[in-house]
Every structure is written in C-alpha cells, then in structure tokens.
Scaffold this active site. Structure first.
Site, PDB file in Angstrom:
ATOM      1  N   HIS A  76      -8.624  39.275 -21.671  1.00  0.00           N
ATOM      2  CA  HIS A  76      -9.784  39.055 -22.544  1.00  0.00           C
ATOM      3  C   HIS A  76     -10.966  39.967 -22.192  1.00  0.00           C
ATOM      4  O   HIS A  76     -12.111  39.660 -22.539  1.00  0.00           O
ATOM      5  CB  HIS A  76     -10.248  37.586 -22.499  1.00  0.00           C
ATOM      6  CG  HIS A  76      -9.299  36.621 -23.129  1.00  0.00           C
ATOM      7  ND1 HIS A  76      -8.159  36.177 -22.499  1.00  0.00           N
ATOM      8  CD2 HIS A  76      -9.317  35.999 -24.346  1.00  0.00           C
ATOM      9  CE1 HIS A  76      -7.513  35.320 -23.295  1.00  0.00           C
ATOM     10  NE2 HIS A  76      -8.188  35.209 -24.417  1.00  0.00           N
TER      11      HIS A  76
ATOM     12  N   GLY B 186      -5.506  42.039 -26.716  1.00  0.00           N
ATOM     13  CA  GLY B 186      -4.753  40.788 -26.767  1.00  0.00           C
ATOM     14  C   GLY B 186      -5.430  39.726 -27.607  1.00  0.00           C
ATOM     15  O   GLY B 186      -4.766  38.957 -28.293  1.00  0.00           O
TER      16      GLY B 186
ATOM     17  N   HIS C 122      -1.330  33.462 -33.127  1.00  0.00           N
ATOM     18  CA  HIS C 122      -2.534  32.705 -32.812  1.00  0.00           C
ATOM     19  C   HIS C 122      -3.530  32.863 -33.958  1.00  0.00           C
ATOM     20  O   HIS C 122      -3.931  33.964 -34.313  1.00  0.00           O
ATOM     21  CB  HIS C 122      -3.115  33.244 -31.503  1.00  0.00           C
ATOM     22  CG  HIS C 122      -4.262  32.470 -30.959  1.00  0.00           C
ATOM     23  ND1 HIS C 122      -5.565  32.696 -31.360  1.00  0.00           N
ATOM     24  CD2 HIS C 122      -4.324  31.488 -30.034  1.00  0.00           C
ATOM     25  CE1 HIS C 122      -6.378  31.888 -30.694  1.00  0.00           C
ATOM     26  NE2 HIS C 122      -5.639  31.136 -29.883  1.00  0.00           N
TER      27      HIS C 122
ATOM     28  N   GLU D 146      -1.555  27.433 -30.645  1.00  0.00           N
ATOM     29  CA  GLU D 146      -2.677  27.424 -31.600  1.00  0.00           C
ATOM     30  C   GLU D 146      -2.409  28.398 -32.752  1.00  0.00           C
ATOM     31  O   GLU D 146      -3.249  29.197 -33.139  1.00  0.00           O
ATOM     32  CB  GLU D 146      -3.980  27.820 -30.887  1.00  0.00           C
ATOM     33  CG  GLU D 146      -4.293  26.967 -29.673  1.00  0.00           C
ATOM     34  CD  GLU D 146      -5.536  27.395 -28.932  1.00  0.00           C
ATOM     35  OE1 GLU D 146      -6.226  26.526 -28.366  1.00  0.00           O
ATOM     36  OE2 GLU D 146      -5.829  28.610 -28.910  1.00  0.00           O
TER      37      GLU D 146
ATOM     38  N   CYS E 165     -12.407  27.145 -34.448  1.00  0.00           N
ATOM     39  CA  CYS E 165     -12.649  28.591 -34.425  1.00  0.00           C
ATOM     40  C   CYS E 165     -11.856  29.305 -35.522  1.00  0.00           C
ATOM     41  O   CYS E 165     -12.315  30.313 -36.074  1.00  0.00           O
ATOM     42  CB  CYS E 165     -12.268  29.184 -33.073  1.00  0.00           C
ATOM     43  SG  CYS E 165     -13.489  28.940 -31.771  1.00  0.00           S
TER      44      CYS E 165
ATOM     45  N   CYS F 135     -14.731  27.426 -26.659  1.00  0.00           N
ATOM     46  CA  CYS F 135     -15.000  28.462 -27.663  1.00  0.00           C
ATOM     47  C   CYS F 135     -15.515  27.870 -28.966  1.00  0.00           C
ATOM     48  O   CYS F 135     -16.353  28.480 -29.643  1.00  0.00           O
ATOM     49  CB  CYS F 135     -13.742  29.297 -27.914  1.00  0.00           C
ATOM     50  SG  CYS F 135     -12.268  28.316 -28.307  1.00  0.00           S
ATOM     51  N   CYS F 136     -15.030  26.692 -29.347  1.00  0.00           N
ATOM     52  CA  CYS F 136     -15.392  26.138 -30.656  1.00  0.00           C
ATOM     53  C   CYS F 136     -16.855  25.684 -30.733  1.00  0.00           C
ATOM     54  O   CYS F 136     -17.556  26.041 -31.693  1.00  0.00           O
ATOM     55  CB  CYS F 136     -14.453  24.998 -31.025  1.00  0.00           C
ATOM     56  SG  CYS F 136     -12.729  25.528 -31.232  1.00  0.00           S
TER      57      CYS F 136
END
Length: 648
Positions: free
Chosen positions: A156, A205, A270, A322, A340, A413-414
């Site tokens: 990431h 990624g 994803h 996800e 998200c 993250c959401c």
C-alpha cells in the site's frame, strides 16, 4: 486571500494548458452553497462530530504517533495496517472541504500542526510511509524488505501516496496554503523518478494513486504526473499469474491485474480497488482522449449494473476478499457491500456522466448516494458500518459481519472515507458544457457559474427526497439564451435501475411534468434530461413535478435469492423493515403484490423520515407493517432487518 487567488490562477493556468478534458465539467463545490434540509444536517454533523471524532481516533489509536516515530526514526509501528497513514490524510481532506465553507481558525491551526508532523516524517528524497521509515530494518510484514517490492500486492505504499495527493490537493484548493501540497509534490516527484519506462515497473496493488496523480496534474499542469498515472494503468495485466487457479489472489483478478485494462470486460476482484481503478481510467481517458479506455469502462459498467449490484446500490457481494462475485452472485444473507465501495461507485459514476452526459450514471449515483452510501454512517455522526447488510435475522448477520454500528474499526478506511466525501457533495449537484447547464441532483442549493461570460445563479428549493415537487430558479445577470438540462430520474420513468437487473412490479401511469413560470413548455428528452430551451431573465423558474407512489421492486429471474419477493421504493429511497417498528418478526412477514402501503412523514423519527405503513401478512394473518429508509436502520439498537420480502 492572495494565496487563494494565486491558487485559483494556477488552477486556471493548468486547465488552459490542457487540450483535452471531460466534455462536461462539474460546478465546483466551492461555487455551490447548500440550504438543503436533508443534506445540510448530515454535513453539519460531519463537521461538528465526525471530523473531530476522527482526528481524536487518529491520535488515540497511534496513527499520529506513527508519524512522530517516523520523524524520530525510532520506535515500533503501533497500529495494525500499513495503510493506517491514510486515515489522517482523509480526515484532513474532509476538514479542508469543511473549512472552505465554514472557516474555523482553531481547526485550521490543528490541521497545520498535523501537516507539520507529516512533513517531518517524510524522508529527504520524498518517500513517506511510516510502516517502513520508523524502522527500515524491521518494516511492517506486508511492506517487503525494500521499498516497492510488495507494492503490487499488500504494501500500500502507492495507495498511501494517492490518498495524500487527494488530501493535499483538497487542502490547497480550499485554503490556498501550499504546506501540504509541497509535501505531496515532493513525493510525486519521487514516484516520477522511480517508476516509468526504463525504470521500475509495477501495477499498484490498491489503486488510487492514479486519481491522486491526476489531481496534482490539474493543479500544476505537470505532464509527468498524468503520464505516470497512465503508466500505472497500462502496467496491469503484465505480471505472470497462474490463470488456471480459481483463487483470485493467485490468478490476478483480485487486483484487477489478470489482463490489460483494455481487455477487461467485467467488474472483478476487490470492489474498492476496482472503483478507484475505473475512476482513474476515466480521468486519464478524459485527459488523453484514449478511446480504448472508454470502451473498456463502458463494458465493465454494463456488467456491474446489469449483473453485480444490489437493489440499494451496494457492490462487492463476497466477504472473502471484499470482492465482486460471479455474474448474478448476489446473496442477501451474506451480502458484504463495503461503504468504501459505495463511495468509489459515486466517484466512478460522476466521471462516467462527465464523459458521456447520460443521466443513467446519475440515476445510479443517486441510488447509491441515498441508500447504500449514507447507510454507512449513523445519524449521530460517530457510529459506522464497514459493511452494509441486506438482512439481519435474530439480531445477527449470517457471515460474522457487524449487525450493529461501531465507533471505529482496526481497518478504519470507511469512517474516514465518509469524512472526506460528505462535505464534497455540493460538487455533484450541477455541471455545465458550454451554454448547457445540467441539474443532476435535487438538493436545495444555490450555484454560481458563467455561461459565455454571463454570470448565472441557479437555485433549488425542495423537500427531496420526500417530495417530488421541485423548483429551480434561473437568474442570469442579464437576459441570456441557454439550455437547462433537468434530469428526469429513472425511477420517475418506470426504471428501477439502469439496465434490467431490477424492475418495478407495475407501471406508474402518473406522468411527471415540466413547467416554466407556471406554464407547460415544450422540451426535448435527451439522454434522460428534459432540455429546456429558453431566453432566461431574472426570476424565471422551472417547476418539475415527479410523482412519488410507493413502488414494489422485483428482481431478474437470474437472482434466485429474490424469487417471489419484493423490495420497496419511493422516489430514490429503498426501504427496509426493522425489528423496533413491527410487532411480528420481520423475516416472517409477507408483502403481497396488492398490499396497500402509504407514505407517512414523521418529523420526530430518525431525524425526520417518510416511512411506509400498511398491513401485510404474518403466517396468513394481517398485521400492521412499517418500513423505514434503508439508510436509517440500526440507529436504535440491535435487531432484525429485512430488505426483500416474500409476496406470499
């Protein structure tokens, strides 16, 4: 003030230097002032509750400490994921949007202090990634032993950069300050030096760096950033995978990396990664004129909307990864529907509209926005859903997902994505192309724009989504002839969703009407818009009446889980039944096709909602029934919830 003017001039200079772009341009959120009862409350709660709570969580969970340790080159990464840096970036982005509308010196000072901490954590060459910088010899296990070696999978590093670019651009445009922008540009320049033809090759990624680089390109006009965004997109499908392996992590589908993007035809892998990729492809396509890109995302959009989306706009059905499932794989009991992914779906559909000018993209955006997106945040502004269930039985989901809201998540993250999205909403309402103005969302507001050099003020006064009587005032500085494109929502034309995955049980014969200054006018229906041609003068008003009967939605026969069932919709709102409003268990109630359900507004319930009331069947006997908007469920405790109801 000088900084703001300088910034706007720089943006204008960069825009003028670009020969291609979206043919339609959104009216900037900075030029739209909300007066809307439905949305203003949410954005104000975001400003006063969610943003402060998010910053507090970033501090007390160690996210800020990670940056401080990175600056000191000492300590141990103290949170769980290497992308935890982005929660700070996203909250700064949301705070920046908010401060542009509501100046807040105290918040401004605090944000500057955080930016200073972020800047100190940046390495001299521009690298910024606390999961490695704190202790380069012992980085996070997802990070790999050296920079970038795990970027195509789980590090990431570029994902963090992408969110930083988005946040720094928003901060600069909202405040005129360059303190965060300079950090982002230094990092972006490192990426330009590191990646590209003859340099390091990688398909990111977790996509978003592509969108972020485009944001920086728009501000600076530096083509290296646009070229690098395109390079990252074109690198997909070049890595060797075992294509025969059904495991999407091993065959490349999970990362949207199994084929070049121009060969991809289905929404895969994803779901959040996919939405960010498709949004980035749209950006680069608009700025380069790449028609192969447009053909690819058109095909993928048709696949997603025709075969892989839930009735309330949720995507990413499969909890394991996800991710999108196969065509028509939309189970209700185990639906995942990450928040998200809903936000990313709005990003993508806005871009598809800007490319094509077709209302179907805004129809889908509206469905997601009013249902599967805002369901992700509680009415209190500090409780959240990471996933958005389609049914809860006996107080539990069937896949170990949360049946009730949480104040935070280890992977958060959401919540921070909601923080940054909500205050940017004014930028989705209007758009223009030359002498054409588009009214896309029916949100009470006032917008200022120019048509061929003539200032025009556009304003709406309505009670949407509860009432379909809409008024749009058109006020040019002087008499001016131009076209106003008013979206006629798909649901008002008997389309439950673009394409045919869902349909209304019956056709509503009550027609919508369009008037100017109280008189019916001739208009052309073009790409889902009523095109009102007129020589406008101050005080002119468009009236749009959209009938809002209660509709029963039925699913395609390709969705066996929804066979002989109905969902309920009124206007853009999808409904559900919740335990606290009904005496019978919600999973034991049947809604016959002839059930008479009536809308009833309750100003004191769930911050004011129109609920649906009537009688349905429970084991053959009639029982009272109440349905509430899907977005509002799980605000009164834990219990049963249902979206699809058997008809008998």
């Amino acid at each position: 003030m000088k900084n703001i003017l300088f910034g706007l001039c720089l943006v204008a200079f960069a825009a003028n230097a670009q020969h291609k772009d979206y043919p339609i341009q959104p009216v900037s959120f900075t030029d739209v002032k909300l007066t809307d009862q439905f949305w203003s409350k949410r954005i104000e709660v975001n400003r006063t509750v969610t943003i402060p709570a998010s910053f507090a969580r970033c501090e007390n969970t160690g996210r800020v400490k990670n940056f401080e340790m990175a600056a000191a080159k000492s300590g141990k990464f103290c949170t769980k994921y290497p992308f935890d840096d982005t929660d700070i970036y996203k909250t700064i982005e949301g705070a920046s949007y908010s401060m542009q509308v509501h100046p807040d010196p105290q918040l401004d000072h605090y944000v500057d202090s955080l930016i200073a901490i972020v800047g100190k954590a940046q390495e001299p060459d521009g690298y910024l990634y606390t999961a490695r910088t704190i202790d380069p010899l012992n980085p996070h296990p997802w990070s790999g032993s050296e920079r970038w070696v795990k970027e195509n999978e789980l590090s990431h590093e570029l994902y963090n950069s992408g969110h930083m670019f988005e946040a720094a651009a928003a901060h600069y445009l909202a405040t005129g300050k360059k303190n965060f922008l300079n950090i982002a540009l230094k990092n972006a320049d490192l990426l330009v030096e590191t990646f590209g033809p003859g340099k390091r090759h990688v398909a990111p990624g977790h996509e978003i760096v592509e969108m972020g680089l485009v944001r920086l390109y728009r501000i600076t006009g530096k083509e290296d950033y646009l070229n690098l965004a395109k390079f990252f997109i074109d690198e997909r499908g070049k890595r060797t995978y075992d294509k025969s392996n059904p495991d999407e992590w091993k065959n490349g589908m999970y990362w949207q990396d199994d084929e070049p993007v121009t060969d991809q035809t289905v929404a895969e892998g994803h779901a959040v990664r996919a939405m960010y990729l498709y949004s980035g492809i749209a950006d680069v396509a608009a700025l380069t004129g790449d028609k192969q890109y447009i053909k690819a995302i058109d095909t993928i959009w048709n696949n997603m909307v025709g075969k892989k989306i839930y009735v309330q706009g949720g995507i990413g059905a499969i909890p394991d990864g996800e991710r999108f499932g196969a065509d028509y794989e939309l189970p209700n009991a185990t639906a995942y529907n990450e928040t998200c992914a809903a936000i990313g779906n709005v990003f993508w559909n806005q871009r598809m509209f800007l490319l094509h000018g077709d209302s179907k993209y805004i129809d889908l955006l509206e469905k997601v926005l009013y249902n599967g997106l805002i369901s992700g945040v509680g009415l209190d502004g500090k409780s959240f859903f990471y996933t958005n269930a389609m049914q809860v039985t006996d107080g539990f989901t069937h896949n170990s997902l949360e049946p009730q809201r949480s104040s935070w998540f280890e992977c958060s993250c959401c919540p921070t994505n909601l923080v940054r999205f909500l205050p940017s909403l004014p930028g989705y309402i209007y758009a223009n192309r030359g002498d054409k103005i588009y009214v896309n969302l029916f949100i009470s507001s006032t917008a200022t724009l120019q048509i061929d050099g003539t200032p025009v003020q556009l304003s709406q006064q309505n009670d949407y989504p509860w009432n379909g009587g809409l008024k749009i005032s058109v006020n040019p500085e002087k008499a001016k002839e131009f076209d106003v494109y008013v979206r006629i929502p798909g649901w008002a034309k008997n389309d439950a969703i673009p394409l045919d995955l869902y349909h209304f049980q019956t056709t509503n014969t009550e027609k919508y009407t369009v008037k100017v200054n109280g008189k019916s006018v001739k208009y052309e229906l073009q790409n889902g818009y009523a095109v009102v041609k007129h020589k406008w003068t101050k005080g002119d008003q468009i009236e749009l009446n959209l009938p809002m009967p209660v509709r029963k939605v039925m699913a395609s026969s390709n969705l066996p889980n929804d066979k002989d069932k109905v969902a309920l919709q009124r206007g853009p709102i999808i409904y559900c039944a919740e335990w606290t409003d009904n005496t019978a268990k919600v999973d034991a109630m049947a809604v016959p096709l002839n059930a008479n359900l009536q809308p009833v507004f309750d100003a004191n319930k769930l911050n004011g909602i129109t609920e649906l009331k009537g009688e349905v069947l429970n084991r053959g006997s009639k029982v009272p029934f109440t349905a509430i908007p899907y977005y509002s469920w799980a605000n009164r405790g834990k219990g049963e919830m249902q979206v699809w109801f058997p008809t008998k």
